[in-house]
Design an enzyme around this catalytic site. Structure first.
Site, PDB file in Angstrom:
ATOM      1  N   ASP A 219     109.007  86.482  18.864  1.00 46.27           N
ATOM      2  CA  ASP A 219     109.013  86.326  17.414  1.00 46.27           C
ATOM      3  C   ASP A 219     107.615  85.976  16.938  1.00 46.27           C
ATOM      4  OD1 ASP A 219     109.518  85.806  14.773  1.00 46.27           O
ATOM      5  OD2 ASP A 219     111.093  84.325  15.126  1.00 46.27           O
TER       6      ASP A 219
ATOM      7  N   ASP B 188     105.356  91.959  11.233  1.00 43.36           N
ATOM      8  CA  ASP B 188     106.490  91.273  11.842  1.00 43.36           C
ATOM      9  C   ASP B 188     107.088  92.128  12.956  1.00 43.36           C
ATOM     10  OD1 ASP B 188     108.637  89.650  12.395  1.00 43.36           O
ATOM     11  OD2 ASP B 188     109.757  90.159  10.595  1.00 43.36           O
TER      12      ASP B 188
END
Length: 442
Positions: A98, A316
Site C-alpha cells: 500500500d 496509488d
C-alpha cells in the site's frame, strides 16, 4: 491505499534503520490479489468476475470537495500482495502492499479477535528476535504525537487504528522484528533485523478480507521503504486474469530500485501535510492533437499568470482505475470517442464503466489512440493496455472514471502504470517512469 481516522498523527521525520538496504539491491514478486496465483482470490469466480471485484474496489473511492483526500475516509483493500516472513525462525505471511500507508503490520498471537488467513498467524513468543517497544522508544515517539496512547500498566507502545466508515479496527503493539524476503538468486532469502512493525492482536471489520496484514510503502517514518533506505520501484504486468497468461509482477528495493536511462521521465513529489500519500502534478492530457488541461478548478493565478495547482494527482498502487475530475473526464472521453475507429459502442453489462466497445479480438479490431499525460517534468505515453480492459466476453471498457466531486484531486491507478518501471525516491523527492515490458523485467 487505506486512509484512517487514527488516534495519532505521524510526525514529519524519517527514522532509517542502519540496514544494508541502501547498499544492496533485491527484488520480490508482486501478485495481484484477484489472480489465480493469489491465496486471497476466490477460485470459483471466472476471470471477469474477479476483474469486477477489482473494479468495484476502485469505484468505492471517496474524497472531499476541498480536494484533500485525507479529510474523508474510503474503503480500499489494496490490489497487490507480497510474500515475506517475520521472526526467527521465519514465519511466512502475505501482506497487501500500500503506497498510501505509513505502517507495516501483521496479525499476531495471542488474538483477541483475528480474521481467517491462509498462513498460520505469527506468534511472537516463538521468535528469538521479537522485541515489543516501550513508550520512550524513538519509533513510538515518531508514531505518536502525544504519548497518552501507551499502555498504562505495561508502558508498551500500543496503537489503535479505527476506520470510521464501517467501524473496522486494528489494535496491537509496536515492535521490532527481523523481516525476510524471498529474493531472486537467494535460496535462504534476504533478512533485515530490527524493522519496526505492528503486531496486531485485535482486527475486525473489513480487514477480514485482506491478507495477513499490510506493507506500508508511503514516505512516513515507519513505512517499509523509509526503513530500507528510501527507494523502491515496481513493474506491473498488464492486467490479465487468465491463469495461462498470468505471471507475477516485481517490486525492487535498494540499488535495484533506481529508475534511469533512456525514455525515463521524473516528476517531483509534492509534499502534503502528512507523509501518507504521493502527490504528483498532472498539467494536461492529450488525445492526439487535442490537449485537455487537468481541471479548470485546479488552476492558481498569481500576478495575472495562471499555474496548474501543484499536487493535483495522487499515484496509488492500490486503486485499479485512474480517476479524473468530472469535467476533465468528460473532455477526455469525448476526444476518445472521436478518435477511436472501428467497433461499436455498447453499455457496460456490469453498469460500472462509461465508455465501452464491442470487440471480437480483445481490442485488436479497434483503432485506439495513445494518450499523453503531461506531468511536471515530462510526458508519459499511455498505450491502449493502460486505457482499456476486457470486462466481459467481447466487451472492452475505458479504465478511466470520473470523480464523485468536481474539485477532487485525480488518482493515477495501477492500470495506467502497467508496463512502466515506476520508481519512488523519497530522499530526492521524485517519482520516475520508464516504459518497460514488465514480463521481461528482472
Amino acid at each position: 491505499m487505506t486512509i484512517y481516522l487514527c488516534y495519532f498523527t505521524i510526525l514529519s521525520l524519517y527514522i532509517f534503520h542502519l540496514t544494508e538496504a541502501h547498499l544492496i539491491g533485491f527484488s520480490a514478486n508482486l501478485i495481484h490479489r484477484d489472480s489465480p496465483l493469489s491465496p486471497l482470490s476466490t477460485k470459483s469466480l471466472n476471470q471477469y468476475e474477479r476483474l469486477q471485484n477489482s473494479i468495484q474496489r476502485s469505484m468505492s473511492y471517496s474524497t472531499s470537495a476541498s480536494g484533500d483526500v485525507q479529510s474523508k475516509i474510503r474503503r480500499s483493500q489494496g490490489q497487490y500482495i507480497m510474500e515475506l516472513s517475520y521472526g526467527t525462525p521465519p514465519v511466512s505471511q502475505f501482506g497487501i502492499i500500500d503506497t498510501g500507508s505509513n505502517f507495516i503490520w501483521t496479525q499476531c498471537q495471542p488474538c483477541v479477535k483475528c480474521f481467517t488467513q491462509t498462513f498460520p498467524i505469527f506468534d511472537p513468543r516463538k521468535s528469538s528476535t521479537y522485541k515489543a517497544l516501550h513508550c520512550d522508544s524513538q519509533a513510538c515517539k515518531a508514531l505518536f504525537k502525544h504519548p497518552i496512547a501507551c499502555a498504562h500498566y505495561t508502558k508498551l507502545c500500543e496503537y489503535s487504528f479505527t476506520q470510521s466508515i464501517d467501524g473496522s479496527r486494528k489494535v496491537g503493539v509496536l515492535a521490532t522484528e527481523t523481516i525476510t524476503f524471498k529474493s531472486k538468486g537467494s535460496t535462504e532469502g534476504l533478512s533485515f533485523p530490527m524493522i519496526n512493525i505492528g503486531c496486531g492482536h485485535d482486527s475486525a471489520g473489513t480487514f477480514t478480507r485482506v491478507g495477513a496484514g499490510q506493507i506500508g510503502l508511503s514516505s512516513g517514518p515507519l513505512s517499509l521503504v523509509s526503513q530500507l533506505g528510501g527507494k523502491f520501484s515496481y513493474c506491473l504486468n498488464p492486467f490479465d486474469m487468465e491463469s495461462s497468461n498470468y505471471s507475477s509482477s516485481r517490486i525492487n528495493f535498494g540499488t535495484k530500485a533506481v529508475v534511469s536511462g533512456p525514455d525515463t521521465i521524473s516528476t517531483p513529489i509534492v509534499k502534503s501535510r502528512l507523509d501518507t500519500f504521493y502527490y504528483l502534478t498532472l498539467e494536461a492530457i492529450s488525445v492526439g492533437e487535442t490537449k485537455i488541461p487537468f481541471s479548470r478548478n485546479s488552476f492558481v493565478t498569481v500576478n495575472n499568470i495562471t499555474y496548474t495547482r501543484k499536487g493535483n494527482m495522487l499515484i496509488d498502487s492500490g486503486t485499479e482505475m485512474t480517476i479524473l475530475p468530472r469535467n476533465m473526464y468528460t473532455e477526455v472521453q469525448n476526444a476518445l470517442i472521436k478518435a477511436i475507429k472501428g467497433g461499436e459502442r455498447i453499455q457496460d453489462p456490469n453498469g460500472q464503466l462509461q465508455l465501452c466497445y464491442k470487440t471480437n479480438l480483445r481490442g485488436a479490431d479497434l483503432d485506439i489512440p495513445y494518450l499523453t499525460a503531461h506531468f511536471d517534468g515530462g510526458d508519459v505515453v499511455w498505450k491502449p493496455v493502460n486505457l482499456f480492459t476486457m470486462v466481459a466476453e467481447k466487451v472492452m471498457c475505458l479504465t478511466i472514471i470520473p470523480s464523485k466531486n468536481i474539485r477532487m484531486v485525480g488518482v493515477l491507478g495501477n492500470i495506467a502504470q502497467m508496463n512502466f518501471l515506476v520508481g519512488y525516491d523519497i530522499v530526492e523527492g521524485k517519482v520516475s517512469f520508464k516504459p518497460t515490458i514488465c514480463s521481461q523485467h528482472e
